[in-house]
Scaffold this motif. Sequence first.
Motif, mmCIF file in Angstrom:
data_model
loop_
_atom_site.group_PDB
_atom_site.id
_atom_site.type_symbol
_atom_site.label_atom_id
_atom_site.label_comp_id
_atom_site.label_asym_id
_atom_site.label_seq_id
_atom_site.Cartn_x
_atom_site.Cartn_y
_atom_site.Cartn_z
ATOM 1 N N SER A 80 46.668 28.000 23.109
ATOM 2 C CA SER A 80 46.276 29.063 22.187
ATOM 3 C C SER A 80 46.800 30.402 22.683
ATOM 4 O O SER A 80 47.054 30.597 23.870
ATOM 5 N N ALA A 81 46.945 31.329 21.742
ATOM 6 C CA ALA A 81 47.338 32.706 22.055
ATOM 7 C C ALA A 81 46.367 33.642 21.347
ATOM 8 O O ALA A 81 45.777 33.281 20.321
ATOM 9 N N ASP A 82 46.209 34.845 21.890
ATOM 10 C CA ASP A 82 45.251 35.805 21.348
ATOM 11 C C ASP A 82 45.691 36.457 20.043
ATOM 12 O O ASP A 82 44.863 37.008 19.318
ATOM 13 N N SER A 83 46.998 36.412 19.748
ATOM 14 C CA SER A 83 47.503 37.069 18.534
ATOM 15 C C SER A 83 48.861 36.485 18.160
ATOM 16 O O SER A 83 49.506 35.818 18.972
ATOM 17 N N VAL A 127 50.045 28.849 19.812
ATOM 18 C CA VAL A 127 49.481 28.939 18.467
ATOM 19 C C VAL A 127 48.379 29.985 18.430
ATOM 20 O O VAL A 127 47.530 30.046 19.328
ATOM 21 N N TRP A 128 48.398 30.806 17.391
ATOM 22 C CA TRP A 128 47.310 31.747 17.108
ATOM 23 C C TRP A 128 46.635 31.297 15.821
ATOM 24 O O TRP A 128 47.296 30.905 14.861
ATOM 25 N N MET A 129 45.299 31.321 15.811
ATOM 26 C CA MET A 129 44.526 31.038 14.600
ATOM 27 C C MET A 129 43.591 32.200 14.342
ATOM 28 O O MET A 129 42.944 32.688 15.269
ATOM 29 N N ASP A 130 43.487 32.615 13.093
ATOM 30 C CA ASP A 130 42.584 33.688 12.695
ATOM 31 C C ASP A 130 41.153 33.238 13.013
ATOM 32 O O ASP A 130 40.709 32.199 12.530
#
Length: 136
Positions: A80-83, A127-130
């Motif tokens: 995951s990524a923060d943005s 990957v970034w998810m809202d």
Amino acid sequence: MSQPQMIFVNLSVKDLDATKAFWEKLGYSTNPQFTDENAACLVISDTIFAMLLTEAHFKTFATKPIADASATTEVMVALSADSREKVDEIVDAALAAGGTEPRPAMDMGFMYGRAFEDLDHHVWEFVWMDPAAVQG
């Protein structure tokens, strides 16, 4: 209270020094306590690590032949990524450091991701998810 579960992804690498330099260019470090001429412990987070092992050292643990990741899909590690910007920052740094991008970015609006292959062709996805989409 139990400790958070950790993951150690073990990967075979052809050139340990080049691999360490690649990851340093992406802003990551190694844990010197678990790093020597045969292996480097790449610190991804407090609970996520990649053990980068020379092929000879990797073979001491593996019971099957080492996959040629340039010809077959061995594994896809997704992080995951923060943005969205952080996804681009990491993948762009990987490309500048000698990695390749195996496919176009995935943009679903609420989710955005890109992938790169490192120097040994291991596939890494960021990957970034809202957060609102994740909760709903």
